[in-house]
Design a protein around this motif. Structure first.
Motif, short mmCIF file in Angstrom:
data_model
loop_
_atom_site.label_atom_id
_atom_site.label_comp_id
_atom_site.label_asym_id
_atom_site.label_seq_id
_atom_site.Cartn_x
_atom_site.Cartn_y
_atom_site.Cartn_z
N THR A 25 0.87 -1.34 0.02
CA THR A 25 -0.02 -0.04 -0.11
C THR A 25 0.68 1.36 -0.10
O THR A 25 0.58 2.23 -0.53
N ASP A 97 -6.23 7.74 1.85
CA ASP A 97 -6.17 6.82 0.65
C ASP A 97 -5.64 5.65 1.35
O ASP A 97 -5.89 4.44 0.78
N LEU A 101 -7.20 1.90 1.11
CA LEU A 101 -6.64 1.03 0.02
C LEU A 101 -6.10 -0.36 0.90
O LEU A 101 -6.12 -1.52 0.40
#
Length: 232
Positions: A25, A97, A101
């Motif tokens: 990630t 984010d 994710l």
């Protein structure tokens, strides 16, 4: 050997491979937000600093010294500050984010599904006790095909306390209808999982894949999930 009926598992670093999933990630975010433009750190340095900062913040969160929102809002600001990136230049969405994710990643430790199938096939009732945030943990479970194994999923939010507080273990026992002497906790953290379970009268399996040296007294210790078959 005791006749256990209820098995309680930690999720991150025990079943779900947090480090591997976080690494993937963070590499994605480094590229997505063009962090290389700052010119003074590599993606590996970024990941290393993030890991240090995040672990420190989680220790504060588990000690009830910061909130969930504080942890989420400052981890990337503090990470990038290590590389002299001003707070106003930190990408505004990078924390969200990451939160969006990361839980979609699916890497689990070796033999995870095989061992859970084995345990379920032998009639054990399987449950989770996690300090992770509820909204994130449920996505992780679904992404890694783990949800259906567990009858009760106990989070710090639903219990109102964090491991190693014995109350989260007592809450889990109550939720699952289990008694402490017939229960076993499996986790990677000597304080949160092992000591917490011990204080609640629950036997423990310390999952220690890196074979770290320690002086703690544990009921069982394994370095691979497949070793649970010898215990159970």
């Amino acid at each position: 050997m005791k006749a256990y009926r209820h098995l309680f598992f930690d999720l991150d670093h025990t079943l779900w491979d947090f480090e591997r999933n976080a690494d993937e990630t963070l590499r994605h975010l480094y590229a997505q937000h063009n962090l290389g433009r700052f010119g003074n750190f590599t993606v590996d340095e970024f990941i290393g600093r993030y890991s240090e900062v995040n672990h420190g913040l989680w220790r504060l969160y588990q000690a009830n010294k910061i909130s969930q929102q504080q942890l989420r809002s400052v981890r990337f600001v503090r990470t990038l500050a290590k590389f002299d990136v001003p707070e106003e230049e930190v990408p505004a969405t990078i924390s969200n984010d990451f939160t969006d994710l990361l839980p979609q990643k699916s890497a689990v430790f070796p033999y995870c599904h095989e061992v859970l199938d084995y345990l379920r096939g032998r009639g054990y009732e399987l449950h989770l006790i996690t300090n992770g945030f509820k909204d994130v943990q449920y996505v992780k479970l679904a992404s890694s095909n783990l949800t259906d194994y567990f009858q009760e999923i106990v989070t710090s939010e639903c219990s109102g306390c964090l491991k190693p507080d014995r109350r989260i273990f007592e809450h889990a026992l109550e939720r699952s209808g289990a008694k402490a002497p017939e229960s076993l906790m499996v986790g990677d953290n000597l304080e949160c999982d092992v000591l917490g379970a011990y204080n609640a009268g629950i036997d423990q399996v310390y999952f220690n894949p890196d074979k770290r040296r320690h002086s703690a007294e544990v009921t069982y210790e394994i370095s691979c999930l497949s070793e649970l078959k010898a215990i159970l």
